[in-house]
Structure formats: structure tokens, C-alpha cells
Scaffold this motif. Structure first.
Motif, PDB file in Angstrom:
ATOM      1  N   ARG A  18       1.072  -1.368  -0.352  1.00  0.00           N
ATOM      2  CA  ARG A  18      -0.001  -0.330   0.117  1.00  0.00           C
ATOM      3  C   ARG A  18       1.216   1.571  -0.078  1.00  0.00           C
ATOM      4  NH1 ARG A  18      -4.234  -2.399  -0.047  1.00  0.00           N
ATOM      5  NH2 ARG A  18      -5.107  -4.277   1.673  1.00  0.00           N
ATOM      6  N   GLU A  27      -2.040 -12.318  -0.868  1.00  0.00           N
ATOM      7  CA  GLU A  27      -3.550 -11.105  -1.308  1.00  0.00           C
ATOM      8  C   GLU A  27      -3.619 -11.506  -2.332  1.00  0.00           C
ATOM      9  OE1 GLU A  27      -3.091  -7.797   1.266  1.00  0.00           O
ATOM     10  OE2 GLU A  27      -3.580  -8.887   2.855  1.00  0.00           O
ATOM     11  N   LEU A  45      -7.064  -9.090  -3.825  1.00  0.00           N
ATOM     12  CA  LEU A  45      -7.022  -8.191  -3.275  1.00  0.00           C
ATOM     13  C   LEU A  45      -5.257  -7.029  -3.210  1.00  0.00           C
ATOM     14  CD1 LEU A  45      -8.356 -10.141   0.116  1.00  0.00           C
ATOM     15  CD2 LEU A  45      -8.918  -8.612  -1.478  1.00  0.00           C
ATOM     16  N   ASP A  73      -5.734 -11.965   9.631  1.00  0.00           N
ATOM     17  CA  ASP A  73      -6.768 -10.416  10.189  1.00  0.00           C
ATOM     18  C   ASP A  73      -7.434 -10.940  11.235  1.00  0.00           C
ATOM     19  OD1 ASP A  73      -7.264  -8.147  11.100  1.00  0.00           O
ATOM     20  OD2 ASP A  73      -6.727  -6.999  10.211  1.00  0.00           O
ATOM     21  N   MET A 113     -10.508  -8.653   8.560  1.00  0.00           N
ATOM     22  CA  MET A 113     -10.562  -8.687   7.258  1.00  0.00           C
ATOM     23  C   MET A 113     -11.259 -10.247   7.171  1.00  0.00           C
ATOM     24  SD  MET A 113      -7.167  -9.300   4.758  1.00  0.00           S
ATOM     25  CE  MET A 113      -7.558  -8.444   3.586  1.00  0.00           C
ATOM     26  N   SER A 152     -15.493  -3.039   9.133  1.00  0.00           N
ATOM     27  CA  SER A 152     -14.209  -3.107   8.240  1.00  0.00           C
ATOM     28  C   SER A 152     -14.170  -2.827   7.360  1.00  0.00           C
ATOM     29  CB  SER A 152     -13.534  -4.139   9.340  1.00  0.00           C
ATOM     30  OG  SER A 152     -12.000  -4.388   8.178  1.00  0.00           O
ATOM     31  N   GLU A 153     -14.034  -1.750   6.547  1.00  0.00           N
ATOM     32  CA  GLU A 153     -12.834  -1.758   4.740  1.00  0.00           C
ATOM     33  C   GLU A 153     -12.113  -3.373   4.487  1.00  0.00           C
ATOM     34  OE1 GLU A 153     -11.933   1.440   2.975  1.00  0.00           O
ATOM     35  OE2 GLU A 153     -13.216   2.718   4.062  1.00  0.00           O
ATOM     36  N   LYS A 154     -11.468  -3.436   5.053  1.00  0.00           N
ATOM     37  CA  LYS A 154     -10.354  -4.689   4.662  1.00  0.00           C
ATOM     38  C   LYS A 154     -11.203  -5.837   4.567  1.00  0.00           C
ATOM     39  CE  LYS A 154      -7.075  -5.713   6.767  1.00  0.00           C
ATOM     40  NZ  LYS A 154      -6.218  -5.539   8.080  1.00  0.00           N
ATOM     41  N   THR A 155     -12.482  -5.816   5.469  1.00  0.00           N
ATOM     42  CA  THR A 155     -13.221  -7.190   5.790  1.00  0.00           C
ATOM     43  C   THR A 155     -14.423  -6.865   3.907  1.00  0.00           C
ATOM     44  OG1 THR A 155     -13.501  -7.268   7.905  1.00  0.00           O
ATOM     45  CG2 THR A 155     -14.579  -8.741   6.476  1.00  0.00           C
ATOM     46  N   ARG A 207     -13.176  -5.471   0.966  1.00  0.00           N
ATOM     47  CA  ARG A 207     -12.849  -6.120   0.076  1.00  0.00           C
ATOM     48  C   ARG A 207     -12.617  -7.450   0.646  1.00  0.00           C
ATOM     49  NH1 ARG A 207     -10.054  -1.020   0.862  1.00  0.00           N
ATOM     50  NH2 ARG A 207      -8.250  -2.501   2.446  1.00  0.00           N
ATOM     51  N   TYR A 208     -11.934  -7.816   1.239  1.00  0.00           N
ATOM     52  CA  TYR A 208     -12.288  -9.343   1.351  1.00  0.00           C
ATOM     53  C   TYR A 208     -12.969 -10.152   0.598  1.00  0.00           C
ATOM     54  CZ  TYR A 208     -11.777 -13.841   4.326  1.00  0.00           C
ATOM     55  OH  TYR A 208     -12.089 -15.670   4.106  1.00  0.00           O
TER      56      TYR A 208
END
Lengths: 519, 369
Positions: free
Chosen positions: A269, A303, A308, A350, A354, B241-244, B246-247
């Protein structure tokens, strides 16, 4: 062995959080000139107990004696005044300060008044005495994990700590770095310091400590001299019963190419190169272990396969078992990959940030990747509920209800929910990142069993791990990453821990043996 | 050095805070009732000290402020309607953790657009004009909300500041328009009132009942949208969670923008309802800064549109109570009533701490609530 003088005595210590008893009536002594291992499964109360010594928590009951004098430790400052210093799992350093600045931080509020020469001299003295290697003028952001840890230890020694507590110190280190750490720990012991190592790794306990105290469900169940202990005895004390510590490794059945990664280059990132031109193959019915120190690119690797990460160049080709033409996965997001009919399961590092939605229950988490099922604008309710129910039963997830927010579950149960969902999708590729991090032995073995079941079903498994013993026991092949490059692909049945450790730090002394992939 | 530390440190701390995990719903509501009682006690004592009015008269006045006469009950519903509407509008945005502080502005541009339509097409029959006003208001509110959403989605700007600033633009634009339109003679009659055919039909002697009905329907739909639809699921995941997200393959930008369009549209709708069914005119002071009060309404209700009926009623109740008290005595001015509202809100929000945490006092002491 002569009895050393007692540095700390904990008497009848109890601590509860809500209705959960983290520690119950713990009695424990810590001696000068001794390395004590505090061994226990996750959730057995090791860290809580030590946090009470370090002034993070205050005990509900019981008393603490330092050098036979009762004391009250209400804050980290009280702990320092009593000569107690703790190195936490997550380092507490300021990135933009140098080592020396971090060390004197909090000593004197005025940064301008620091006598840099005197500080540097004192740091050098500490380093020489115990064998630390540290550059006082190096900024923390330029340091690797091992150096940061060293800095944390020097910091507490500088402040005059006689009692050092290290929480899972080797979790982030390579085998070579761990050995280096153990050397300085022994030096500190020989200088009369009292040292506590919190850990759940048995080999470490046996190799470094003089005495082991075992915690189980918040109680201190035993304390024995290490010379009288072995892995079996310790495990039984930890678990309260006999357990089989062997990880199964079935032979791969008819492995065929499932995933082919060619010349993959990926930026993280911040825009730094995280993977540099890597190529490898993952086969069906095989576990490909991935080893590397943290930040070596293993996260970006998974990822980018999962759709991702921003792939700069290269290709990720997926070959289904019944087709000849590969499917290109680069440039597609997880939804598009799903729509291609590729079932890619991914257990990310995570878990709650995530892989799952913490505030939602098991049932709602089941639909994270399938909420679009059904033709109406409404989400399906029944299917996820049933799936949640069956995962709860099959994997013995401890939760009051499938609607209870998963963030309230313990780490092991959270992971069961996540792995359960990913496996229930009947994947063709299963990727796991640190699948057993923080889990107790029982749950870890459940996870290994589930992964092996998938392997037997012909799934291509990519297993990123940090415990080399586990990686060597579970994987068929091990791919080692260092700074975004593949430094070797080894046959896990024949290679040694040292070989892997050397490749992890970029050592070129060993050529990858046997299983090197053709590009 | 150690001896010194010990002499200082040899006492247990007087009190420490412990997180509570499993407060039952009944216990939660009991705590809230206790908080209201405590708030009333402090309010009574405070008002008595300042004005000398008997606290029991004060409590009486609080009740009569809302329930005293049928007219007052009607007025309460009338005030509650726009507040609830704005709260419902904020719900999806807040659930997504998009801190939309711009409900006020979105409402005002909605009202502005509705007024503009009413003024421009004043010759149309009511059956056409009123829906057209509503449509204009919804579009305007959505536009006002979608700008910060786009900037947030593509350039990660701070939505709190952005939406807040949009409020000022809306306020001054409304002031400007009122000034300009005041000059025109027809229809708007010096902009005191909108034309008759732009006013909501009367039901049971009041115009606003239709508005209340619309708002209740919107609240119910919003509840279903957030709990049961795919969109609702997506915005909840993005909020967590934005990460979740996107996942899971959720398009975060799309969800952010879509949710804010919805949020702004409902706030814009509120502006239209106010113009057409409650105030019959346009003013930058319409609805008393409810765009901000609605934030409290939404938070207290934990973003549940049905609970918001209760929390918005509570806010209006205390507002009524405060203004009733301020008319009792020369010392009791409207500023005093603001102080009272503040005290009550303080207790209501403060009690959430005791719902989530427990105080443990030094040995032999009792456990706090």
C-alpha cells in the motif's frame, strides 16, 4: 542447585474480567539469577498474571512481595520503581526516535536536556556487559523486529530493572535470532537478574529456562526444574491430560498443477515492492508451506492470489482439475474471481479485521462471501443459519448462540468460525496465513487435521506459518521468502530447520535442494 | 528509592474500572430509568436554586409541556416528525461509520428545492405539484450528500468536515433565496407562505399527519433495508471494516456513495415535508437545528430506526419541558431551559458508561452500579 534469593513472590493472586476468571489464587515465586518459563496454553492467564506485576492490571485479590516486602503496583511507573520491566508482545517504541531517544523517553520530560554522551556511554556499558548489539543513533523505523526487541530489553535494563518479563519473545524471530536472544538472556541471568519468559513453545522452555511454572485455566498447577522436564511431561501438565503431538503428513495423491504464478511483482500500500519477480507452482493434493520473517512478502503473496493486492506485473494462472485452459486471476477482485467459478478460500492473518465481521454473529458471518445468493434484494437467512449451526457442532465452537458477536469469542473459536466457513465453501485452493497463531494446542491440532482433510480431498493448500517445526512437519514443500524474493523451495521431508532459517534471512550458503521449480 | 515508592504506593487505588460483558436488557433499562430520575432530581434542585420555583411544579410543568392539552400532544407529534425523519436518514450512514454531520444542510437544500419547485410550477394542481416538490427535495438532498461521499470514496477526504461545511453553504443559500424570492409578489406572498396547492392535504384537521405517516413508513422500510437486504448487509460490513469488505468482494466506493445518496435523500425529504406540511414556508432556521439533534437521536437509538421513535420523542419531550419551565417565572428564561436540556442529556449519555463498565471500589467497599 543452590536456592537463589527470591525476587518476587505472588501470593494468592486472583483477577477476573466480568465473569471470566483470568487468574485464580496463583502462588508463584521468581528468583534472582534464574530464568523462569511461564508456560501455558492461550487463555491460561500467563500474560494477565505478568501484567499485574508490570502495573497494567491491578489484582482483585492477593499480594505481591518484592524482595520479601509487600508492595502495591498500581501503574507501570510503580513497577519500574520496584525494578520490574516487561517487554510486551507488541513493542512500545516511537518510530521516528532513535534508539537512545526511546531509551531515555519518560526518564526526563525535557528532550533538550538529555546528556547524549552520558546516555550513549551507559547504553554501551549495558550492551558490553550482556552482549547486546545496538546502535544508539539508529532510528526505530530503520530497525528489524529483532533489533526492536533488543532495544526494548536495553530500555528496561537502562532504567534499572532487576526483574525482566518477556512476553512471547521468540514469536517474531528466526531460529538464529532466537538463539542470539537466548545468549543474552543467559548472560543477564548470570549477572543475577530474575527473568521470566512467557511462552507456549516447549522446545524453548527446555532449552533456555532453569525452572518452569505451568498455568492451566488461570491456576498455577505446577512448577518444576527444567532438568526434570521433557516435552511430554510439560504438555500433560499444560493440558491436564495426555495428548498426541504428532502432526500427520499423508503422501500427496496424484498432484497436478492447480495454481501457477509467473514473474509476479507486487507493490504494498505504501508503494514499496513487496514481491519481486516470483514464480512457483501450487499443486492439488499438496501442502505448500511458506516460510519467511514478517514483512517478507507472504501477506502480499496470498492477497494477490485472492485478488486483494495491486499486481504490477506477472501472472497468476488457475487450472481447474477438469480443464486444459488456465484462468488468469490477475486484475480481478474477489467477487470477479468467484464469478469465474474459482473457489478460492483464504484464511487471512487478521481474522477479525479481514476475515470476519466482529460485531456480527456466526450466522451473519457465514454469508460474508455468499450474501448475494438468491434472486431477491433480500439476504438469505436460513442457509447461513444452518451452516453456522453445523460448524458450531462439528468444530465444537464455544459460543452462547450463533447470533453472539464473534468478537466476543475467544481467539481459538474465532479461528474455528473462519476456517469452518472457508472450508465449507468446498475450495479448490485453500490459503491460510498464520492459521494457528495464538491458538492452544488442541485447537491447533484441529486446524492441522482440517487442513490435511482438505489436502486429501485434492485441494491445493498454501500454508503460511511462523513455527518452523510445524511447517516442517505439515508441509510437502516449503517455499522460503526473503525481502520479496524466493530464496528457495525445499522438500519439507528432507530439509532442516537451520536450512530454512538461513534462507529466511537471505543466506545463500545453502542451495535449495531437490524441489526447485522450473520456471 | 524503593522505600519511597512504597510509602507512596502502599494503598490500593480507591477505585478501578472494569468492563461489563453481560448486562441484561432489563438491567440496562433500569439503569436508564435511574439516570432519568437522577437527571430530574438535579434539574429540580438546580432550577429551585436559581429561580425558587418548587421542584414538583417543575416536574408537573415538564409533563404538561408535552401532555397538557390535546393541542400540545399534536404539537409534540408535529415537532417529532422531522426529527425522526432526519434520524432515520442518518441511520444507514452512521451504521457505515460515515460520520454525516450534514443532515442539517441536506434538509435545507431539500426544503430549498421543494420551495423552488412550488414557486416555479405554482400553477400545477396539487396532485402533481406536491410529488414534484418531494422529488426535487430528494434529489437535492441526495446531491448534497453524494459530494462528500464521492470525495471520501476516491480521495479519502474527511467526511465530517466536508458535510459540516456543506451545511454552511446550504444555510446561506437558503438565506439568499428567501431574500430574493421575498421580492416576488405572486404565489409566495412576500414569501410568508407557499401557495395553497403546494400544501399537504389536511387529515383530521392537520396537514402534518401525512408527513408523520410518510416518516413512519420510511422508518419501517429503513429498518428492513438495514436488517434484511443485501445492500444493508454490505453497508454494515463496510462500516465494520473496509478490509473485510474488500475481502468479501464488496465494492467499497460504490456502497459508500449509494448509502450516502440514500441518507441525503431522506434528509432532503425531511426538508420537503417541513415546507409542505409543517411550516408552509422556507427559512434557514426551520426545524431548530434538528439536523444536529438528529445525530443524538440516532446514536441513542444505536441506529435502529424503530428505537428512534422513542429517542426522538424523548428529545422533544425534554425540549417541551424546558420551554414550559422557562415560562414559569421571570428568572426562568429560555437560556435556563437550555441548561436543563443539557443536564438531562448529560445524564442520559453518561449512563451508557455504567451500562458498559463497572466501578470496583477499594476492599470492603461496595461494587458500583
Amino acid at each position: 542447585m543452590p536456592e537463589n534469593k527470591e525476587a518476587v513472590r505472588l501470593r494468592g493472586i486472583s483477577k477476573t474480567f466480568g465473569h471470566v476468571a483470568a487468574n485464580t489464587n496463583v502462588n508463584l515465586s521468581i528468583r534472582h539469577g534464574e530464568i523462569l518459563s511461564l508456560l501455558g496454553e492461550n487463555g491460561s492467564g500467563k500474560t494477565t498474571l505478568m501484567n499485574m506485576l508490570a502495573g497494567i492490571y491491578y489484582p482483585d485479590e492477593g499480594e505481591i512481595l518484592i524482595d520479601d516486602v509487600p508492595v502495591q503496583i498500581k501503574s507501570p511507573k510503580d513497577a519500574f520503581d520496584n525494578g520490574i520491566g516487561m517487554v510486551h508482545q507488541h513493542f512500545k517504541l516511537i518510530d521516528v526516535f532513535t534508539a537512545a531517544e526511546n531509551i531515555v523517553l519518560g526518564e526526563n520530560a525535557d528532550r533538550m536536556k538529555i546528556d547524549r554522551k552520558a546516555v550513549a556511554a551507559k547504553i554501551r556499558e549495558i550492551c558490553d556487559k550482556y552482549g547486546f548489539d545496538i546502535d544508539p543513533d539508529k532510528k526505530v523505523y530503520d530497525m528489524n523486529v529483532s533489533q526492536k526487541q533488543t532495544l526494548e530489553i536495553v530500555k528496561i535494563l537502562y532504567r534499572g530493572a532487576n526483574i525482566l518479563i518477556l512476553d512471547e519473545p521468540t514469536a517474531v524471530l528466526t531460529p538464529q535470532e532466537s538463539e542470539k536472544l537466548f545468549r543474552v538472556i543467559r548472560n543477564m541471568r548470570d549477572a543475577g537478574k530474575a527473568i521470566v519468559i512467557i511462552t507456549h513453545k516447549l522446545q524453548e522452555v527446555l532449552s533456555v529456562s532453569d525452572r518452569v511454572a505451568i498455568l492451566r485455566k488461570g491456576e498455577c498447577v505446577a512448577s518444576i526444574d527444567t532438568v526434570n522436564a521433557n516435552e511430554k511431561i510439560l504438555t500433560e501438565m499444560m493440558m491436564g491430560r495426555k495428548v498426541d503431538l504428532n502432526i500427520e503428513r499423508p503422501e500427496p495423491v496424484n498432484p497436478t498443477k492447480r495454481l501457477e504464478i509467473k514473474n509476479l511483482t507486487v507493490r504494498d500500500r505504501e508503494g514499496n515492492l513487496a514481491l519481486k519477480d516470483i514464480s512457483f507452482v501450487a499443486n492439488s493434493g499438496e501442502i505448500l508451506g511458506i516460510a519467511g520473517i514478517s514483512g517478507c512478502g507472504q501477506k502480499e503473496l496470498l492477497e494477490s492470489v485472492a485478488g486483494l493486492a495491486a499486481v504490477e506485473s506477472g501472472s497468476i494462472e488457475y487450472l481447474p482439475s477438469d480443464a486444459v485452459t488456465p484462468t488468469e486471476l490477475v486484475g480481478k477482485n474477489p467477487k470477479q474471481i468467484r464469478e469465474l467459478g474459482v473457489v478460492l478460500s483464504f484464511v487471512p492473518e487478521d481474522r477479525l479485521g479481514m476475515g470476519l465481521v466482529g460485531s456480527m454473529g456466526m450466522s451473519e458471518n457465514m454469508m460474508l462471501k455468499s450474501y448475494e445468493n438468491g434472486k431477491t434484494i433480500f439476504t438469505e437467512q436460513k442457509a447461513p443459519r444452518e451452516l453456522a449451526g453445523s460448524i458450531k457442532d462439528e468444530l465444537e465452537v464455544q459460543t452462547p448462540d450463533i447470533q453472539t458477536p464473534v468478537s466476543r469469542l475467544s481467539g481459538g473459536n474465532v479461528q474455528k468460525v473462519l476456517v469452518g466457513r472457508e472450508i465449507a465453501a468446498a475450495p479448490q485452493v485453500l490459503m491460510t496465513a498464520y492459521a494457528v497463531r495464538g491458538l492452544d494446542i488442541n485447537t491447533s491440532f484441529t486446524i492441522y487435521r482440517l487442513i490435511n482433510e482438505q489436502k486429501k480431498k485434492g485441494v491445493a493448500v498454501i500454508f503460511v506459518g511462523e513455527d518452523l517445526d510445524v511447517l516442517l512437519a505439515l508441509s510437502d514443500r516449503i517455499l522460503v521468502l526473503c525481502e520479496g524474493r524466493i530464496t528457495g523451495i525445499l522438500d519439507a521431508r528432507t530439509c532442516t530447520k537451520e536450512q530454512v532459517g538461513l534462507l529466511m534471512t537471505g543466506g545463500t550458503g545453502v542451495e535449495s535442494n531437490g524441489a526447485e521449480q522450473s520456471k | 528509592m524503593r522505600a519511597m515508592a512504597q510509602s507512596k504506593a502502599n494503598k490500593e487505588p480507591l477505585v478501578h474500572v472494569v468492563r461489563k460483558e453481560d448486562t441484561t436488557t432489563l438491567k440496562k433499562w433500569m439503569l436508564r430509568v435511574i439516570a432519568v430520575a437522577a437527571a430530574l432530581l438535579v434539574t429540580g434542585a438546580f432550577v429551585f436554586a436559581v429561580t425558587g420555583i418548587n421542584p414538583f411544579n417543575i416536574y408537573g410543568a415538564m409533563v404538561t409541556g408535552t401532555f397538557g392539552t390535546p393541542r400540545r400532544i399534536r404539537n409534540t407529534i408535529k415537532t417529532l416528525t422531522p426529527l425522526l425523519c432526519l434520524g432515520v436518514g442518518l441511520a444507514p450512514a452512521f451504521k457505515m461509520k460515515f460520520w454525516n454531520i450534514g443532515a442539517q444542510g441536506q434538509m435545507l437544500v431539500g426544503a430549498l428545492a421543494a420551495s423552488f419547485v412550488a414557486l416555479t410550477f405554482r400553477n400545477l394542481p396539487g396532485g402533481v405539484l406536491i410529488p414534484l416538490m418531494g422529488l426535487g427535495a430528494i434529489l437535492a438532498g441526495a446531491l448534497w450528500a453524494v459530494l462528500p461521499a464521492i470525495f471520501k470514496a476516491f480521495w479519502n477526504t474527511n467526511e465530517t468536515l466536508f458535510t459540516l461545511m456543506m451545511n454552511y453553504i446550504a444555510t446561506f443559500w437558503v438565506m439568499y433565496s428567501v431574500d430574493v424570492w421575498k421580492g416576488e409578489s405572486s404565489g409566495f406572498a412576500s414569501f410568508k407562505q407557499i401557495a395553497k396547492n403546494a400544501v399537504m392535504p389536511v387529515i383530521a384537521k392537520e396537514n402534518f399527519y401525512i408527513c408523520t405517516g410518510i416518516v413512519l413508513i420510511v422508518a419501517a422500510l429503513m429498518y428492513i433495508y438495514m436488517k434484511r437486504t443485501k445492500h444493508g448487509y454490505e453497508l454494515a460490513v463496510v462500516g465494520e471494516s473496509e478490509k473485510t469488505a474488500r475481502y468479501a468482494g464488496i465494492n467499497v466506493k460504490k456502497v459508500t456513495i449509494r448509502t450516502m445518496v440514500l441518507s441525503g435523500a431522506i434528509c432532503g425529504l425531511c426538508g420537503f415535508l417541513t415546507v409542505s406540511g409543517i411550516d408552509f414556508t422556507l427559512s434557514h432556521t426551520m426545524n431548530n437545528g434538528f439536523g444536529f439533534t438528529a445525530i443524538v437521536v440516532a446514536w441513542l437509538a444505536k441506529f435502529n430506526p424503530f428505537t428512534m421513535i422513542g429517542t426522538s420523542f424523548m428529545m422533544v419531550f425534554f425540549q417541551n419541558a424546558a420551554s414550559e419551565i422557562s415560562s414559569m417565572n421571570a428568572n426562568a428564561t429560555e437560556y435556563l431551559s437550555n441548561v436543563i436540556s443539557g443536564i438531562i442529556l448529560f445524564f442520559l449519555i453518561g449512563v451508557e458508561f455504567f451500562i458498559n463498565y463497572r466501578l470496583v471500589f477499594r476492599k470492603n467497599g461496595k461494587e458500583g452500579k
